[in-house]
Enzyme design. Structure first.
Site, mmCIF file in Angstrom:
data_model
loop_
_atom_site.group_PDB
_atom_site.id
_atom_site.type_symbol
_atom_site.label_atom_id
_atom_site.label_comp_id
_atom_site.label_asym_id
_atom_site.label_seq_id
_atom_site.Cartn_x
_atom_site.Cartn_y
_atom_site.Cartn_z
ATOM 1 N N TYR A 53 52.884 9.598 -30.718
ATOM 2 C CA TYR A 53 52.330 9.137 -29.450
ATOM 3 C C TYR A 53 51.459 7.910 -29.641
ATOM 4 O O TYR A 53 51.118 7.534 -30.769
ATOM 5 C CB TYR A 53 51.554 10.270 -28.770
ATOM 6 C CG TYR A 53 50.174 10.551 -29.348
ATOM 7 C CD1 TYR A 53 50.035 11.172 -30.579
ATOM 8 C CD2 TYR A 53 49.016 10.211 -28.650
ATOM 9 C CE1 TYR A 53 48.771 11.449 -31.101
ATOM 10 C CE2 TYR A 53 47.759 10.485 -29.163
ATOM 11 C CZ TYR A 53 47.638 11.095 -30.384
ATOM 12 O OH TYR A 53 46.393 11.358 -30.896
ATOM 13 N N GLU A 103 37.363 10.888 -40.567
ATOM 14 C CA GLU A 103 37.269 10.251 -39.245
ATOM 15 C C GLU A 103 36.848 11.296 -38.219
ATOM 16 O O GLU A 103 36.641 12.466 -38.556
ATOM 17 C CB GLU A 103 38.612 9.604 -38.858
ATOM 18 C CG GLU A 103 39.768 10.575 -38.837
ATOM 19 C CD GLU A 103 41.136 9.906 -38.672
ATOM 20 O OE1 GLU A 103 41.234 8.844 -38.056
ATOM 21 O OE2 GLU A 103 42.117 10.490 -39.164
ATOM 22 N N LEU A 109 43.966 7.783 -39.489
ATOM 23 C CA LEU A 109 44.809 6.984 -38.599
ATOM 24 C C LEU A 109 44.340 5.523 -38.669
ATOM 25 O O LEU A 109 43.134 5.260 -38.683
ATOM 26 C CB LEU A 109 44.715 7.487 -37.153
ATOM 27 C CG LEU A 109 45.693 6.759 -36.241
ATOM 28 C CD1 LEU A 109 47.117 7.254 -36.474
ATOM 29 C CD2 LEU A 109 45.322 6.915 -34.788
HETATM 30 N N1 PDD Z 1 43.138 8.792 -30.621
HETATM 31 N N2 PDD Z 1 41.743 8.524 -35.494
HETATM 32 C C1 PDD Z 1 42.379 9.500 -34.830
HETATM 33 C C2 PDD Z 1 42.577 10.811 -35.511
HETATM 34 C C3 PDD Z 1 42.822 9.290 -33.505
HETATM 35 O O1 PDD Z 1 43.467 10.269 -32.848
HETATM 36 C C4 PDD Z 1 42.586 8.025 -32.891
HETATM 37 C C5 PDD Z 1 43.051 7.727 -31.502
HETATM 38 C C6 PDD Z 1 41.905 7.039 -33.643
HETATM 39 C C7 PDD Z 1 41.625 5.670 -33.070
HETATM 40 O O2 PDD Z 1 42.807 4.904 -32.947
HETATM 41 P P1 PDD Z 1 42.929 3.776 -31.833
HETATM 42 O O3 PDD Z 1 41.788 2.842 -32.036
HETATM 43 O O4 PDD Z 1 44.225 3.133 -32.131
HETATM 44 O O5 PDD Z 1 42.883 4.471 -30.498
HETATM 45 C C8 PDD Z 1 41.507 7.331 -34.934
HETATM 46 C C9 PDD Z 1 43.619 8.584 -29.278
HETATM 47 C C10 PDD Z 1 42.742 7.707 -28.456
HETATM 48 C C11 PDD Z 1 43.892 9.943 -28.636
HETATM 49 O O6 PDD Z 1 44.400 10.786 -29.359
HETATM 50 O O7 PDD Z 1 43.652 10.127 -27.439
#
Ligand code: PDD
Length: 285
Positions: free
Chosen positions: A33, A181, A205
């Protein structure tokens, strides 16, 4: 109001959109996703999300059912028909519907693609950004390929519930004594003029917001150190914050009940949030 969603090539009212009970996303969490933020009706960092999506699909040998141009068109159309000014577009692609078998299905099984919007008024002018978040720490018990953005989100969901039960906003996950994280965001601390965040690997991630924020930080002559840090280091830091598409840059003011710095949002996080919003809006599409 009934939202319009996108399922396998069709725009439908959410009440009429369906996916098979045999979908491998449902049976095996065999899906990936992306979440892209919308500000002023425009998509932030669409390219970054499209590139990471392709990488997640490639790592799982999953077919991409849609071209990048068409994907952009679907994002824009959903933002338009659902009147999203501030919010998110959620995209999910699974390996499709097939009789239950651990082996991947034959090549002729079409992937499932679903997109929907979520309106989030006040996303940019967030009260939490002024107040700061509280986090707790939990062991990181996720699988070893956290660089792939899969829909296996049960452990992060359990972490979020543990945080709520403790009166906090989120959980930072710990592996071998170091922070990996947040449940759905990347984690940072600030020591003096240096921003410290874990280096990229399969352990976390590769956040799209992370990449942008680190680039803007370097452009603003801030020092960036990409390395793992311990919980104690975080509790003793001058500041802490997180980044993600749904929070942008959000200060963390308390970790396991210990105030970070003076226990109020820090100047570096505030500045980075401002720069991130300004700069990302310039390239939003
Ligand atoms: N989550 N780490 C994890 C485990 C995440 O699920 C996310 C993002 C990030 C940040 O990635 P980005 O900057 O590309 O959004 C880091 C999204 C927002 C979610 O699951 O809703």
């Amino acid at each position: 109001m009934t939202r319009t969603v996108y399922v396998n090539g069709q725009y439908l009212p959410e009440t009429e959109a369906t996916v098979s009970i045999f979908d491998r996303g449902f049976l095996f969490a065999d899906g990936v996703y992306e979440v892209t933020s919308v500000l002023g009706g425009k998509l932030l960092d669409f390219d970054g999300h499209a590139i990471r999506l392709q990488r997640s699909l490639d790592e799982l040998e999953m077919k991409n059912p849609i071209s990048k141009d068409d994907l952009l068109e679907v994002h824009r159309e959903l933002v338009r028909v659902n009147n999203i000014d501030e919010g998110l577009v959620y995209l999910q692609i699974t390996r499709g519907a097939a009789d239950r078998d651990f082996a991947y299905p034959a090549d002729d099984v079409a992937p499932t693609i679903v997109l929907f919007t979520q309106a989030k008024p006040g996303l940019a002018d967030s009260a939490k950004a002024k107040e700061g978040m509280k986090v707790i720490s939990i062991e990181d018990q996720r699988w070893g390929r956290r660089d792939i953005k899969t829909v296996q989100l049960l452990y992060p969901s359990m972490g979020k519930m543990a945080a709520k039960a403790a009166g906090a906003d989120d959980a930072w996950m710990i592996e071998d004594g170091h922070v990996t994280e947040g449940t759905s965001n990347n984690a940072y601390i600030v020591k003096g003029n240096t921003i410290i965040t874990r280096q990229l690997s399969n352990d976390i991630l590769h956040g799209i917001t992370r990449a942008a924020v680190l680039r803007f930080a370097k452009e603003a002559q801030m020092n960036v150190e990409e390395r793992a840090f311990t919980l104690q280091e975080a509790q003793n830091a001058d500041e802490a914050f997180i980044t993600s598409a749904s929070t942008f840059v959000m200060p963390v003011v308390e970790i396991d009940g210990v105030a970070v710095g003076r226990g109020v949002p820090g100047a570096v996080a505030a500045r980075l949030r401002e720069i991130y919003l300004d700069e990302s809006l310039k390239t939003a599409i």
